[in-house]
Design a protein around this motif. Structure first.
Motif, PDB file in Angstrom:
ATOM      1  N   PHE A  82       0.829  -1.209   0.000  1.00 20.94           N
ATOM      2  CA  PHE A  82       0.000   0.000   0.000  1.00 20.94           C
ATOM      3  C   PHE A  82       0.864   1.259   0.000  1.00 20.94           C
ATOM      4  N   TYR A  83       1.874   1.308   0.861  1.00 23.69           N
ATOM      5  CA  TYR A  83       2.729   2.494   0.929  1.00 23.69           C
ATOM      6  C   TYR A  83       3.541   2.676  -0.343  1.00 23.69           C
ATOM      7  N   LEU A  84       3.925   1.591  -0.992  1.00 24.59           N
ATOM      8  CA  LEU A  84       4.635   1.684  -2.259  1.00 24.59           C
ATOM      9  C   LEU A  84       3.747   2.362  -3.302  1.00 24.59           C
ATOM     10  N   PHE A  85       2.481   1.987  -3.341  1.00 29.39           N
ATOM     11  CA  PHE A  85       1.536   2.603  -4.284  1.00 29.39           C
ATOM     12  C   PHE A  85       1.353   4.095  -3.987  1.00 29.39           C
ATOM     13  N   VAL A  86       1.206   4.457  -2.698  1.00 29.63           N
ATOM     14  CA  VAL A  86       1.000   5.860  -2.326  1.00 29.63           C
ATOM     15  C   VAL A  86       2.226   6.695  -2.673  1.00 29.63           C
ATOM     16  N   ALA A  87       3.424   6.183  -2.366  1.00 25.77           N
ATOM     17  CA  ALA A  87       4.651   6.932  -2.666  1.00 25.77           C
ATOM     18  C   ALA A  87       4.798   7.167  -4.164  1.00 25.77           C
ATOM     19  N   ARG A  88       4.507   6.162  -4.970  1.00 26.76           N
ATOM     20  CA  ARG A  88       4.620   6.319  -6.425  1.00 26.76           C
ATOM     21  C   ARG A  88       3.626   7.340  -6.967  1.00 26.76           C
ATOM     22  N   SER A  89       2.440   7.391  -6.377  1.00 23.76           N
ATOM     23  CA  SER A  89       1.407   8.284  -6.905  1.00 23.76           C
ATOM     24  C   SER A  89       1.541   9.716  -6.401  1.00 23.76           C
ATOM     25  N   GLN A  90       2.190   9.942  -5.248  1.00 22.46           N
ATOM     26  CA  GLN A  90       2.225  11.269  -4.640  1.00 22.46           C
ATOM     27  C   GLN A  90       3.569  11.976  -4.769  1.00 22.46           C
ATOM     28  N   ILE A  91       4.645  11.254  -5.027  1.00 18.29           N
ATOM     29  CA  ILE A  91       5.981  11.866  -5.128  1.00 18.29           C
ATOM     30  C   ILE A  91       6.489  11.646  -6.551  1.00 18.29           C
ATOM     31  N   HIS A  92       6.546  12.713  -7.332  1.00 14.93           N
ATOM     32  CA  HIS A  92       6.835  12.583  -8.764  1.00 14.93           C
ATOM     33  C   HIS A  92       8.237  12.039  -9.029  1.00 14.93           C
ATOM     34  N   TRP A  93       9.171  12.267  -8.111  1.00 16.89           N
ATOM     35  CA  TRP A  93      10.536  11.819  -8.338  1.00 16.89           C
ATOM     36  C   TRP A  93      10.816  10.449  -7.741  1.00 16.89           C
ATOM     37  N   PHE A  94       9.816   9.834  -7.103  1.00 22.22           N
ATOM     38  CA  PHE A  94      10.053   8.602  -6.347  1.00 22.22           C
ATOM     39  C   PHE A  94      10.627   7.498  -7.241  1.00 22.22           C
ATOM     40  N   GLY A  95      11.643   6.856  -6.739  1.00 24.21           N
ATOM     41  CA  GLY A  95      12.331   5.781  -7.425  1.00 24.21           C
ATOM     42  C   GLY A  95      13.695   5.600  -6.789  1.00 24.21           C
ATOM     43  N   TYR A  96      14.500   4.753  -7.354  1.00 25.91           N
ATOM     44  CA  TYR A  96      15.836   4.584  -6.781  1.00 25.91           C
ATOM     45  C   TYR A  96      16.866   4.701  -7.901  1.00 25.91           C
ATOM     46  N   ALA A  97      18.033   5.156  -7.537  1.00 25.45           N
ATOM     47  CA  ALA A  97      19.155   5.262  -8.473  1.00 25.45           C
ATOM     48  C   ALA A  97      20.355   4.568  -7.851  1.00 25.45           C
ATOM     49  N   ARG A  98      21.247   4.119  -8.704  1.00 21.14           N
ATOM     50  CA  ARG A  98      22.434   3.424  -8.205  1.00 21.14           C
ATOM     51  C   ARG A  98      23.317   4.408  -7.444  1.00 21.14           C
ATOM     52  N   PRO A  99      23.583   4.135  -6.177  1.00 24.05           N
ATOM     53  CA  PRO A  99      24.381   5.082  -5.386  1.00 24.05           C
ATOM     54  C   PRO A  99      25.873   4.874  -5.618  1.00 24.05           C
ATOM     55  N   THR A 100      26.637   5.897  -5.349  1.00 25.22           N
ATOM     56  CA  THR A 100      28.098   5.780  -5.398  1.00 25.22           C
ATOM     57  C   THR A 100      28.588   5.070  -4.138  1.00 25.22           C
ATOM     58  N   ARG A 101      29.805   4.580  -4.184  1.00 22.51           N
ATOM     59  CA  ARG A 101      30.364   3.910  -3.003  1.00 22.51           C
ATOM     60  C   ARG A 101      30.495   4.886  -1.837  1.00 22.51           C
ATOM     61  N   THR A 102      30.837   6.120  -2.155  1.00 22.99           N
ATOM     62  CA  THR A 102      30.955   7.126  -1.091  1.00 22.99           C
ATOM     63  C   THR A 102      29.609   7.360  -0.429  1.00 22.99           C
ATOM     64  N   ALA A 103      28.553   7.455  -1.252  1.00 23.47           N
ATOM     65  CA  ALA A 103      27.213   7.667  -0.708  1.00 23.47           C
ATOM     66  C   ALA A 103      26.787   6.492   0.167  1.00 23.47           C
ATOM     67  N   VAL A 104      27.095   5.270  -0.279  1.00 24.99           N
ATOM     68  CA  VAL A 104      26.733   4.086   0.508  1.00 24.99           C
ATOM     69  C   VAL A 104      27.479   4.085   1.836  1.00 24.99           C
ATOM     70  N   ARG A 105      28.776   4.433   1.804  1.00 25.29           N
ATOM     71  CA  ARG A 105      29.544   4.477   3.054  1.00 25.29           C
ATOM     72  C   ARG A 105      28.955   5.496   4.024  1.00 25.29           C
ATOM     73  N   GLN A 106      28.615   6.671   3.516  1.00 23.76           N
ATOM     74  CA  GLN A 106      28.028   7.695   4.377  1.00 23.76           C
ATOM     75  C   GLN A 106      26.688   7.224   4.942  1.00 23.76           C
ATOM     76  N   PHE A 107      25.880   6.630   4.077  1.00 28.97           N
ATOM     77  CA  PHE A 107      24.567   6.148   4.523  1.00 28.97           C
ATOM     78  C   PHE A 107      24.721   4.987   5.494  1.00 28.97           C
ATOM     79  N   PHE A 108      25.701   4.141   5.230  1.00 23.78           N
ATOM     80  CA  PHE A 108      25.974   3.016   6.119  1.00 23.78           C
ATOM     81  C   PHE A 108      26.373   3.516   7.504  1.00 23.78           C
ATOM     82  N   GLY A 109      27.220   4.559   7.528  1.00 26.78           N
ATOM     83  CA  GLY A 109      27.627   5.116   8.820  1.00 26.78           C
ATOM     84  C   GLY A 109      26.454   5.704   9.571  1.00 26.78           C
ATOM     85  N   LEU A 110      25.590   6.452   8.847  1.00 28.28           N
ATOM     86  CA  LEU A 110      24.407   7.024   9.489  1.00 28.28           C
ATOM     87  C   LEU A 110      23.463   5.919   9.958  1.00 28.28           C
TER      88      LEU A 110
END
Length: 526
Positions: free
Chosen positions: A219-247
């Motif tokens: 249900f939440y997947l459907f709502v996010a797709r319909s209400q957020i025009h940019w919703f989706g995922y993109a391949r992250p960089t290794r630096t971004a993953v490390r930062q996100f992993f730390g957080l």
């Protein structure tokens, strides 16, 4: 003229559902969460007697203890959903949509990285759960283990399916789910009751919970797709993953801290006392725990908007909003807490039987611990918005460890039961009651002394209400024999809440604070 009159109700509804500013969005988020909370409250009220009757006191205690033990595993999920939510909230005003999609990609990668650890620890829990829980006969070990397997599977699914909801909440659009999530909660209640009626026991109840988690994620997947025009995922960089992993790592540890805060009480009683005492404590705590959840939905509805303010660097405004959040929290806690303190015994007598009421003193201490926890969590959520979690998490871990050790010692070695449990938990948490406001004050430019002075008047009013209820209220209730049926109970509890709210509002707030509260209501209305 007739046409105009017919449209007025719709105009009013449009005003109430408008989302033109942060105040209105905060109100709508709180309203949506309130609907969901009301559904959970109704479901808990309806389903709990079925659970107690269908499982029995002992197995119901096992169910609650298993829930607490499984909750500890949520820390091993890496908490990518929380890192994603507060990152999106901090970047709420950004138009770099590709970066936001990379954040979602980073969250998915972190979920995959932590999945083996979560699965391994889940296996350990499944095997040892019946050994850790006191008074489990050996012939029921298989039942407890199968139930634990289903709960671990539910936790793994929840970690993944919560990601779309986190994006919605981070974008301050949590209200877009309004109504439907509540319907899913009722559907879950129906499945649970059906499982009990079919005599499927603990396993059937766990399966019902797993099905609803999966349906809610879709249900939440459907709502996010319909209400957020940019919703989706993109391949992250290794630096971004490390930062996100730390957080995410800090959120992981914080989740463990929160789990220790919220469920260690049940686990300590289940391991060192008895499952019957878990049932008594859990049912006495039901109404105060409901208060925690209600305050949480209000604060969580406001907090994403505050994230946008902090992300924009407007710290004076952020300090004012934080002050309003704390005052609103105190108002709700005081008004509802007064009613719970006075009427909890009557509520339990009507609901599941007075023999499951822990007593007046434990009831008071539970309420005080709830108030302490709510205020701590408010400041913890605000610290999350800064995305600088290390100091908060480490202090929380130290404080919670102390509280669990103290509570466990009082229950196990001194046989202090519920009283020792609550006293130990509150004593350990006192560290955070002091340190977190100091941390927030440094970030927002508000001295700890000014916070203490501002809290003095509300605290005195709270003590006055407690004194009136403890010294006179309970005697009046017994003398007048009120709340002998559900109608009388609801009327009495409602009047108590209104009276306490009026005393708190006009006695605990100064004129400027009262004016600010009315201004917020007026802004929502306009």
């Amino acid at each position: 003229m007739a046409t105009l009159k017919r449209t007025r109700p719709f105009d009013l509804l449009s005003k109430l559902l408008a989302d033109d500013n942060l105040t209105q969005k905060a109100y709508l988020n709180a309203l949506a969460a309130a609907l969901e909370f009301g559904a959970r409250l109704a479901v808990g009220f309806i389903v709990t007697p079925f659970l107690v009757a269908g499982l029995g006191d002992s197995l119901y205690g096992v169910w609650r203890t298993l829930g607490g033990l499984t909750g500890y595993l949520s820390a091993a999920s890496g908490r990518p959903s929380q890192a994603l939510k507060w990152t999106i909230a901090n970047q709420q005003n950004s138009t770099d949509y590709e970066e936001k999609r990379r954040n979602i990609g980073s969250a998915l990668v972190v979920w995959l990285l932590f999945l083996p650890l979560l699965t391994a620890l889940g296996g350990v829990l499944v095997w040892f759960a019946p050994i850790w829980i006191k008074d489990i006969p050996s012939e029921l070990y298989w039942l407890v283990r199968v139930t634990a397997v289903l709960l671990v599977a539910q936790l793994i699914a929840t970690t993944l399916t919560y990601l779309p909801q986190s994006v919605l909440e981070g974008e301050n659009l949590g209200y877009k789910r309004m109504g439907m999530s509540a319907m899913l909660t009722f559907a879950g209640a129906g499945l649970t009751i059906l499982a009990l009626k079919l005599n499927t026991g603990l396993i059937g109840v766990a399966v019902a919970n797993l099905i609803i988690v999966l349906a809610t994620g879709l249900f939440y997947l459907f709502v996010a797709r319909s209400q957020i025009h940019w919703f989706g995922y993109a391949r992250p960089t290794r630096t971004a993953v490390r930062q996100f992993f730390g957080l995410s790592g800090w959120f992981l540890i914080w989740r463990l801290v929160m789990q220790l805060m919220t469920t260690s009480d049940l686990v300590i009683l289940g391991m060192f006392a008895s499952t019957d005492l878990v049932t008594t404590y859990a049912l006495t705590k039901y109404a105060p725990e409901t208060l925690i959840n209600f305050v949480a939905i209000v604060v969580f509805g406001i907090t994403p908007g505050l994230g946008g303010i902090i992300g924009a660097g407007d710290r004076p405004r952020a300090a004012r909003v934080r002050s309003e959040i704390m005052l609103l929290t105190w108002l709700i806690t005081t008004a509802a807490g007064a009613a719970i303190l006075l009427w909890n015994e009557a509520f339990l007598q009507l609901w599941v039987g007075a023999e499951r009421y822990a007593g007046a003193t434990p009831n008071l201490l539970i309420l005080l611990s709830i108030a302490q926890f709510v205020l701590i969590r408010n400041d913890a959520n605000i610290i999350d918005l800064t995305l600088d979690l290390s100091q908060k998490v480490l202090l929380g871990l130290v404080s919670t460890t102390i509280s669990v050790l103290m509570a466990g010692a009082l229950v196990h070695f001194f046989d202090a039961g519920i009283l020792g449990l609550v006293v130990g938990l509150m004593a350990g948490r006192a560290i955070l009651s002091i340190v977190y406001p100091i941390m927030i004050g440094r970030f927002l430019g508000v001295s700890f002394w000014s916070q203490c002075v501002g809290a003095l008047r509300p605290i005195l009013v709270s003590l006055l209400l407690i004194g009136l209820i403890v010294g006179w209220g309970h005697k009046a209730v017994r003398t007048l024999a009120l709340a002998q049926n559900w109608f009388g109970f609801l009327l009495a509890a409602g009047l108590t809440t209104v009276a306490a709210a009026l005393i708190a509002f006009y006695g605990g707030l100064n004129t400027a604070q009262q004016r600010t509260m009315w201004m917020r209501v007026e802004r929502i209305w306009r």
